[in-house]
Design a protein around this motif. Structure first.
Motif, short mmCIF file in Angstrom:
data_model
loop_
_atom_site.label_atom_id
_atom_site.label_comp_id
_atom_site.label_asym_id
_atom_site.label_seq_id
_atom_site.Cartn_x
_atom_site.Cartn_y
_atom_site.Cartn_z
N GLY A 1 3.94 58.43 68.25
CA GLY A 1 4.75 58.51 67.04
C GLY A 1 5.03 59.91 66.55
N PRO A 2 4.01 60.79 66.39
CA PRO A 2 4.30 62.14 65.92
C PRO A 2 5.23 62.92 66.83
CG PRO A 2 1.97 61.64 65.64
CD PRO A 2 2.57 60.51 66.42
N LEU A 3 5.03 62.79 68.16
CA LEU A 3 5.91 63.50 69.09
C LEU A 3 7.33 62.94 69.04
CD1 LEU A 3 6.35 65.55 71.33
CD2 LEU A 3 5.56 63.83 72.98
N VAL A 4 7.45 61.62 68.97
CA VAL A 4 8.78 61.01 68.87
C VAL A 4 9.45 61.43 67.57
CG1 VAL A 4 10.03 58.82 68.75
CG2 VAL A 4 8.12 59.07 70.32
N SER A 5 8.69 61.57 66.50
CA SER A 5 9.27 62.04 65.24
C SER A 5 9.87 63.43 65.40
CB SER A 5 8.19 62.07 64.15
OG SER A 5 7.68 60.78 63.90
N GLY A 6 9.18 64.30 66.14
CA GLY A 6 9.74 65.62 66.40
C GLY A 6 11.04 65.55 67.19
N LEU A 7 11.09 64.65 68.17
CA LEU A 7 12.32 64.50 68.96
C LEU A 7 13.46 63.95 68.11
CD1 LEU A 7 10.82 63.06 72.29
CD2 LEU A 7 11.56 65.41 71.82
N VAL A 8 13.14 63.00 67.22
CA VAL A 8 14.17 62.47 66.32
C VAL A 8 14.67 63.57 65.40
CG1 VAL A 8 14.57 60.89 64.40
CG2 VAL A 8 13.37 60.10 66.42
N ASN A 9 13.76 64.41 64.93
CA ASN A 9 14.15 65.52 64.07
C ASN A 9 15.08 66.47 64.80
OD1 ASN A 9 13.78 66.34 61.40
ND2 ASN A 9 12.36 67.95 61.99
N ARG A 10 14.87 66.60 66.10
CA ARG A 10 15.64 67.55 66.91
C ARG A 10 16.96 66.96 67.39
NH1 ARG A 10 16.40 72.91 68.18
NH2 ARG A 10 17.06 73.15 70.35
N TYR A 11 16.92 65.74 67.93
CA TYR A 11 18.09 65.19 68.61
C TYR A 11 18.72 64.00 67.89
CZ TYR A 11 16.14 67.98 72.40
OH TYR A 11 15.64 69.01 73.15
N GLY A 12 18.05 63.45 66.88
CA GLY A 12 18.62 62.35 66.14
C GLY A 12 18.19 60.99 66.67
N CYS A 13 18.35 59.96 65.84
CA CYS A 13 17.92 58.61 66.20
C CYS A 13 18.71 58.06 67.37
CB CYS A 13 18.09 57.68 64.99
SG CYS A 13 17.00 58.06 63.60
N ALA B 1 16.41 78.01 66.37
CA ALA B 1 15.15 78.69 66.07
C ALA B 1 14.01 78.08 66.89
CB ALA B 1 14.83 78.60 64.58
N ARG B 2 13.11 78.93 67.37
CA ARG B 2 11.97 78.48 68.15
C ARG B 2 10.70 79.14 67.61
NH1 ARG B 2 13.73 75.87 72.61
NH2 ARG B 2 11.70 75.96 73.62
N THR B 3 9.57 78.52 67.92
CA THR B 3 8.29 79.05 67.48
C THR B 3 7.25 78.75 68.54
OG1 THR B 3 6.72 79.09 65.64
CG2 THR B 3 7.59 76.95 66.28
N VAL B 4 6.05 79.27 68.34
CA VAL B 4 4.96 79.09 69.30
C VAL B 4 3.93 78.17 68.66
CG1 VAL B 4 3.13 80.20 70.62
CG2 VAL B 4 5.33 81.34 70.34
N VAL B 5 3.54 77.12 69.37
CA VAL B 5 2.49 76.21 68.91
C VAL B 5 1.32 76.29 69.87
CG1 VAL B 5 4.12 74.67 67.75
CG2 VAL B 5 3.54 74.26 70.13
N CYS B 6 0.14 76.05 69.34
CA CYS B 6 -1.11 76.12 70.13
C CYS B 6 -1.29 77.47 70.78
CB CYS B 6 -1.13 75.01 71.19
SG CYS B 6 -1.04 73.34 70.52
N GLY B 7 -0.63 78.49 70.26
CA GLY B 7 -0.84 79.83 70.76
C GLY B 7 -0.10 80.20 72.02
N CYS B 8 0.52 79.21 72.71
CA CYS B 8 1.13 79.56 74.00
C CYS B 8 2.37 78.74 74.33
CB CYS B 8 0.11 79.40 75.13
SG CYS B 8 -0.56 77.73 75.27
N ILE B 9 2.68 77.68 73.59
CA ILE B 9 3.77 76.78 73.95
C ILE B 9 4.98 77.08 73.09
CG2 ILE B 9 4.50 74.37 74.16
CD1 ILE B 9 1.56 73.60 74.40
N GLN B 10 6.10 77.41 73.74
CA GLN B 10 7.36 77.61 73.03
C GLN B 10 7.91 76.24 72.62
OE1 GLN B 10 9.39 80.10 72.05
NE2 GLN B 10 8.05 81.80 72.67
N CYS B 11 8.27 76.12 71.35
CA CYS B 11 8.69 74.82 70.82
C CYS B 11 9.81 75.04 69.81
CB CYS B 11 7.50 74.13 70.15
SG CYS B 11 7.87 72.55 69.39
N PRO B 12 10.84 74.19 69.80
CA PRO B 12 11.86 74.29 68.76
C PRO B 12 11.24 74.21 67.37
CG PRO B 12 12.57 72.79 70.48
CD PRO B 12 11.14 73.11 70.76
N GLN B 13 11.78 74.97 66.45
CA GLN B 13 11.22 75.05 65.11
C GLN B 13 11.19 73.70 64.42
OE1 GLN B 13 9.96 78.00 63.51
NE2 GLN B 13 9.15 76.39 62.16
N ASP B 14 12.27 72.90 64.60
CA ASP B 14 12.32 71.62 63.90
C ASP B 14 11.29 70.64 64.42
OD1 ASP B 14 13.61 71.54 66.28
OD2 ASP B 14 15.57 70.95 65.50
#
Length: 624
Positions: free
Chosen positions: A109-121, A390-403
């Motif tokens: 669920g949390p990961l899918v929520s991030g994808l919905v935030n990024r790409y839409g339902c 926009a992109r950011t770093v999560v867990c110290g090493c993983i590039q991830c879209p900001q949204d």
């Protein structure tokens, strides 16, 4: 228009100042247009949910997706018997297939929520339909149960997770006042799907074999992509900062930036807030001069336009964009959403999953903030619009879209675990999830061992499905009544469900098993239908997203271990009774422990007061 322009130019020529006048007007027009094109001062907000229109098509699509996706997931126990026989595996080994599938569906669920935030339902749901269908197809080539852990557990479970969340979120985006009713219709598809797919799956397995039945279900699951196309996203609307101040803080209506002078917005006209749902049809056909000047806003040096619109009221009616009136531009206060949204930069998009009430399935009339001031409520819960590049770093090493990172941060805040009220509810939810899927997976096989034929055994799942549908309607209606304590309804339903599941060991024929299936289906509906409502009652709307995200992880882990425990108990005792004892006990305890929530809240409140008092006394000591 040309005749009016000429008539206007003649007096100017007579006065000997046409060139100066035109130069002044041209400068004003240029400055107005430049002002309206400044992107940096604009804010983009989520539009007010339409509470209808295309939203009913979204409800229909969500309903059909629940019919298909939940119908497939909750009737997988029919395949359980054939897979066990075909591969000669133990009950515990085979049960891991369904438990991994359902654990991944909820836990993702949390990961899918991030994808919905990024790409839409729409995009996420379509992708999930084909991923889930691929899981069924790949399973037909499996040579062992362990391979099915991947094809059914991970692939099909992941596909269902990608389908499930957008089907809920898309409805809440379109509805506000009617949200409880619309969401209730959509989720009723879950029970109806169980009712339909139980005999359908049994017929397919009996007639074509379990592998061909999976191929047919793969095609049906891919059909969810058609309904996913109907999840048309709502476009953000422009809310200029300067206009927000001029309209007393109304933020969520598309407006154009305007420049006022010479008292055009003075007095009560400037301070009057914009109505929430004003449309073109709401404006009078023959407004008075005062009404006309309160609607049409003029730029510097345009007093003559106000006078013209006062004498010709129809010119004051809102029209798209800027209407040419001779050499003057009449700037209207309202503009259609489409034209406003079209000027939005392509890289910007709405973070729909960060809307604070996105997971709330009940009536918004139950939320005090909404009842007191709807406009302020919309401002508080509005989802931000961000730069999609926009992109950011999560867990110290993983590039991830900001949204995506924003959504994961909102849903996975571990600080909420320090709240004793939430921790109590999370433990209860964990225990419920351990026993929740046991009847769905094992009741058909349990009935066959009790001497029932396969058709009658599979029909027990249909009874669970249809009673679950009735439950969501009835409990949803009851829980919306102001005089009803929703927490007590939730607690009682879970307690009765658990006791019934434990006593199902004494059900040995079709009538008694059917009675248990009806009781279980009706009472367990509260677990799915009232969770978000109870969270808001206990924690408040601001913590809903965080609480819901953590609960999805709790549910995923508990769902993963629940069915294998019951399967292992069968392998040890050659009976399903111990497994149903354990499952029923878990569900009953989960409901009973929530009766102590008011005590937990009082204790937590008292400890917070003591902490604040002790902190205040320590601060006061140096002053003394």
């Amino acid at each position: 228009m040309d005749s009016q322009s000429g008539a206007t130019a003649a007096p100017e020529a007579a006065n000997g100042k046409p060139a100066a006048k035109e130069a002044k007007n041209g400068a004003v027009v240029a400055s107005d247009r430049a002002l309206s094109e400044e992107p940096e001062d604009d804010e983009w907000n989520m539009p007010v949910p339409p509470d209808g229109g295309w939203g009913w098509m979204v409800v229909f699509a969500s309903f059909m997706i629940h019919v298909i996706a939940d119908g497939v997931m909750y009737t997988f126990g029919i395949f359980y018997m054939d897979i066990t026989t075909n591969f000669g595996s133990t009950k515990a080994e085979t049960s891991w297939i369904a438990s991994i599938m359902q654990g991944v569906t909820f836990g993702a669920g949390p990961l899918v929520s991030g994808l919905v935030n990024r790409y839409g339902c729409r995009a996420v749901c379509i992708a999930g339909a084909f991923v889930g269908g691929a899981g069924f197809v790949l399973t037909t080539f499996a040579q062992s149960v362990q391979v099915m852990y991947v094809t059914i557990g991970l692939v099909l479970g992941g596909g269902l997770g990608l389908i499930y969340l957008p089907a809920i979120v898309s409805v809440t985006c379109y509805f506000e006042k009617k949200r409880s009713f619309a969401t209730g219709i959509a989720v009723c598809g879950s029970g109806l799907g169980t009712f339909i797919f139980a005999p359908l799956t049994e017929h397919l397995v009996t007639s074509y074999g379990w592998k061909n039945a999976m191929l047919i279900l793969a095609a049906v699951l891919c059909g969810c992509s058609f309904f996913g196309v109907l999840f048309r996203p709502l476009e953000p609307v422009r809310a200029p900062k300067r206009q927000q101040k001029a309209t007393n803080g109304v933020l969520n209506k598309p407006v154009l930036r305007v420049a006022a002078e010479d008292g055009a917005l003075s007095g009560t006209a400037a301070r009057r807030p914009v109505p929430r749902n004003l449309t073109d049809s709401d404006l009078p056909d023959q407004p008075s001069a005062a009404a006309a000047t309160s609607i049409v806003v003029t730029a510097p040096g345009r007093q003559e336009v106000c006078r013209m619109t006062s004498s010709q009221p129809l010119l004051a009616r809102p029209t798209p964009g800027v209407q040419q009136f001779g050499s003057h531009d009449v700037m209207h206060l309202y503009q259609p959403t489409g034209s406003a949204a079209s000027s939005r930069r392509p890289s910007q998009h709405l973070e729909v999953m960060r809307r604070k009430d996105i997971f709330y399935s009940g009536s918004l009339l139950n939320i005090p903030q909404y009842k007191s001031n709807q406009d302020e409520y919309e401002v508080e819960v509005a989802a931000p619009v961000v730069d999609g590049t926009a992109r950011t770093v999560v867990c110290g090493c993983i590039q991830c879209p900001q949204d995506v990172a924003d959504t994961l941060h909102d849903m996975m805040g571990l600080a909420l675990l320090k709240d004793p009220v939430f921790l109590t509810f999370a433990i209860s939810n964990f225990l419920t999830s351990i026993g929740f899927n046991v009847p769905y997976i094992y009741i058909a096989d349990k009935a066959v061992q009790a001497g029932l034929d396969r058709d009658s055994a599979s029909f027990l799942l249909s009874i669970i499905g249809i009673s679950n549908t009735v439950s969501r309607i009835v409990l949803g209606y009851i829980s919306d009544r102001p005089c009803v304590n929703r927490l007590w309804v939730y607690n009682c339903a879970l307690t009765v469900s658990g006791i019934g599941t434990a006593l199902s060991a004494f059900c040995t024929d079709f009538p008694t098993l059917a009675l248990y299936a009806a009781v279980f289906g009706f009472t367990i509906g509260a677990y799915v239908g009232l969770t978000s409502v109870i969270l808001v009652d206990l924690l408040g709307l601001d913590k809903l997203t965080n609480a819901f995200g953590l609960l999805l992880l709790f549910q995923g882990v508990a769902t993963l271990i629940g069915p294998p425990i019951a399967g292992a108990l069968y392998d040890a005792t050659n009976s399903y009774d111990p497994g149903f004892y354990v499952a029923g006990t878990m569900v009953a305890v989960s409901g009973a422990m929530l009766f102590f929530i008011p005590c937990v809240r009082r204790c937590a409140g008292n400890s917070e007061v003591r902490r604040q008092r002790s902190g205040g006394s320590r601060l006061a000591e140096p002053a003394a």
